[in-house]
Scaffold this motif. Structure first.
Motif, short mmCIF file in Angstrom:
data_model
loop_
_atom_site.label_atom_id
_atom_site.label_comp_id
_atom_site.label_asym_id
_atom_site.label_seq_id
_atom_site.Cartn_x
_atom_site.Cartn_y
_atom_site.Cartn_z
N ASN A 200 2.46 1.54 -3.47
CA ASN A 200 1.45 1.91 -4.48
C ASN A 200 0.45 2.90 -3.91
OD1 ASN A 200 2.59 0.10 -6.25
ND2 ASN A 200 1.21 -1.55 -5.70
N GLY A 201 0.94 4.02 -3.42
CA GLY A 201 0.04 5.03 -2.85
C GLY A 201 -0.79 5.67 -3.93
N PHE A 202 -1.59 6.65 -3.55
CA PHE A 202 -2.46 7.34 -4.50
C PHE A 202 -1.60 8.20 -5.44
CE2 PHE A 202 -6.07 9.27 -6.29
CZ PHE A 202 -5.90 10.63 -6.31
N MET B 107 0.84 -1.21 0.00
CA MET B 107 0.00 0.00 0.00
C MET B 107 0.87 1.24 0.00
SD MET B 107 -3.37 -0.53 2.30
CE MET B 107 -2.76 -1.45 3.68
N LYS B 108 1.97 1.18 0.77
CA LYS B 108 2.84 2.35 0.87
C LYS B 108 3.52 2.61 -0.48
CE LYS B 108 6.46 4.18 3.83
NZ LYS B 108 7.41 3.90 4.91
N GLU C 2 -5.07 17.18 -12.52
CA GLU C 2 -5.94 17.55 -11.39
C GLU C 2 -5.15 18.17 -10.24
OE1 GLU C 2 -9.04 13.85 -12.13
OE2 GLU C 2 -8.60 14.48 -10.08
N ILE C 3 -3.83 18.23 -10.38
CA ILE C 3 -3.03 18.79 -9.28
C ILE C 3 -3.21 20.30 -9.25
CG2 ILE C 3 -0.69 19.13 -8.39
CD1 ILE C 3 -0.04 16.34 -9.33
N PHE C 4 -3.45 20.77 -8.04
CA PHE C 4 -3.75 22.18 -7.81
C PHE C 4 -2.50 22.90 -7.31
CE2 PHE C 4 -6.26 25.76 -6.64
CZ PHE C 4 -5.88 26.17 -5.37
N PRO D 176 -1.92 10.92 -8.09
CA PRO D 176 -2.89 11.83 -8.68
C PRO D 176 -2.58 12.14 -10.14
CG PRO D 176 -1.38 13.05 -7.29
CD PRO D 176 -1.01 11.61 -7.16
N PRO D 177 -3.59 12.23 -10.99
CA PRO D 177 -3.34 12.62 -12.37
C PRO D 177 -2.85 14.08 -12.40
CG PRO D 177 -5.70 12.41 -11.95
CD PRO D 177 -5.01 12.00 -10.70
#
Lengths: 261, 241
Positions: B59-61, B56-57, B67-69, B63-64
């Protein structure tokens, strides 16, 4: 002869490792399922427009820290609408606090904690949204009674009456408890052994029992050809007194506020 | 004859060796099975969860990038303003007026004024006793948890004995207006009501302070009670956990 038994043992280990690998893969699939369920649950949650506007996906650590603080205060204000005792766990400060209507009534120091990496797999925007509301406890199990009730049968007449004796306030039972919160999160509380370097026998046994319960549930699901379930867990170690205070104070459907970073 | 005896003896010896060997094989086989089962469960319980966490660590999230702000100074200012307002609202929840906090697990109280602790001490709270009578009535003696307010204050209180106080002594329950319902001198010099019949009052059983011995009320010693009575006002908040 010994070589023969060693060979047999190694051969016996092969299917064990193979089965363990299969279980591991099924568990990873379960994790992805849990991530999807978590994200879906909080995406559907209607928050106020302000909270929806605030949370953004960003790599800026300072902005993330502000988002985190906003979520934390928002959760505390939401929890303050309830009259009952609320548990607030702040990992950066290593504190577990009891709140009533937003007022801190008790603060406990967390000696050690472990937070599942599950939360790193969640979309940040959804995670902050989730953290901006308290989690509701659905189930509690523990090594001590929630309410230490003593039953007393009233005497039939004054001849049977005995004045109340001094209550036994010795505190020997180990304190371990589990809170299961919606939507599927496990928060384990373990008391810290008196001598921190010593491993507590009761703690080890409780840990084995908790892990075995999860495994047996998984095995049951496998036998019935159902998908495995994954629930992210948070484990905390607290002083025994504080653990007892927290467990006895929170109601059965307690609210928990988390600040992860 | 000797040769026959020797041959027979050898055969018997072989048979016994064979039996021992068979027994050893069964024992070893059983040991292997038990060790395998233990190893299997040990792997599932202790190896799989940390491996899952590791995956899990890793393969974390992710972000595309679209969509990064990237926050601007205006965005910073906006979120700081919102967080600041939230923080102010939260801080305002702690009353500046006097309030009291009672810990029923360890029978302690803390008195606050102007958001500062001014006094703390021992008290006695509910004994968690379930009193069962012989006529299908029962009472549970516990101090309720949560948020309350001081609803009444009285000096030199007189205790109006409820039904359970007669039942637990084996006495018949008198009528509501019977003189035996009233008992003076057992509640101390002051009493404060928090509603539903629960009081903060004094006690003649001072040696039990710090222990869960009451029928739901909060008992204090004379000095603490006087300080609490003189500090808290009508409407002051009471937090019990």
């Amino acid at each position: 002869m010994q070589k023969k038994f060693l060979k047999i043992f190694l051969l016996a280990c092969l299917p064990i490792f193979a089965l363990a690998l299969v279980y591991f893969i099924l568990k990873l699939v379960a994790v992805n399922g849990a991530v999807d369920r978590f994200q879906k649950f909080y995406s559907q949650l209607d928050g106020d427009d302000k909270s929806n506007a605030v949370f953004q996906l960003t790599n800026d650590s300072a902005y993330n820290a502000e988002q985190n603080s906003y979520a934390y205060y928002h959760a505390q204000l939401e929890a303050a609408n309830s009259d009952s005792v609320v548990l607030c766990i702040n990992f950066p400060d290593s504190t577990a606090t009891l709140l009533i209507k937003g007022v801190t009534v008790h603060t406990a120091k967390i000696d050690r904690y472990r937070v599942s990496n599950f939360f790193t797999k969640i979309d940040q925007r959804i995670l902050y949204k989730a953290l901006s509301y308290p989690f509701r406890v659905e189930r509690q199990t523990s090594s001590i009674p929630k309410v230490p009730l003593m039953i007393k049968i009233a005497p039939k007449d004054t001849s049977e009456y005995t004045p109340d004796i001094v209550p036994d306030t010795t505190d020997v039972n180990p304190v371990y408890f589990l809170l299961e919160a919606k939507p599927g999160m496990l928060v384990y509380f373990y008391e810290t052994p008196k001598n921190q370097s010593r491993i507590s026998f009761n703690g080890v046994i409780t840990d084995i029992k908790d892990r075995t319960a999860i495994l047996l549930d998984d095995l049951q699901r496998i036998v019935h050809f159902r998908k495995l379930d994954y629930k992210p867990s948070i484990t905390l170690r607290l002083n025994r007194k504080d653990a007892k205070i927290i467990f006895r104070a929170i109601p059965n459907d307690a609210l928990i506020i988390l600040k992860l970073s | 004859m000797d040769a026959v005896n020797i041959a027979l003896a050898t055969t018997d010896k072989d048979k016994s060796i064979g039996k021992v060997s068979k027994f050893n094989n069964i024992l070893a086989g059983l040991l292997i099975v038990i060790l395998s089962i233990i190893l299997f469960f040990a792997i599932l319980i202790y190896a799989i969860p940390p491996l899952t966490e590791l995956v899990m660590k890793v393969n974390g999230f992710a972000p595309p990038s679209s969509e990064i702000f990237s926050p601007t100074p205006k965005d910073y200012a906006k979120i700081k303003l919102l967080t600041g307002k939230m923080q102010q609202k939260y801080v305002a929840l702690t009353p500046p007026r006097p309030y009291i906090v009672v810990n029923t697990t360890y029978n302690r109280f803390k008195l606050y004024k102007n958001r500062r602790l001014i006094r703390e001490g021992f008290c006695s709270t509910g004994s968690y006793t379930l009193l069962k009578s012989h006529f299908n009535r029962e009472w549970i003696f516990q101090t309720p948890k949560g948020f309350y307010r001081i609803q009444g204050k009285i000096t030199n209180p007189v205790w109006r004995r409820p039904d359970w106080s007669f039942v637990e002594e084996g006495l018949p329950i008198p009528s509501q207006n019977d003189p035996s319902r009233w008992e003076a001198g057992v509640l101390g010099d002051y009493a404060m009501s928090i509603g539903d019949g629960y009081l903060i009052h004094g006690t003649i059983y001072k040696r039990f302070l710090g222990m869960p011995v009451t029928h739901g009320c909060i008992r204090m010693n004379d000095d603490d009670l006087e300080a609490v009575y003189k500090t808290l006002e009508l409407g002051s908040k009471v937090y019990i956990y």
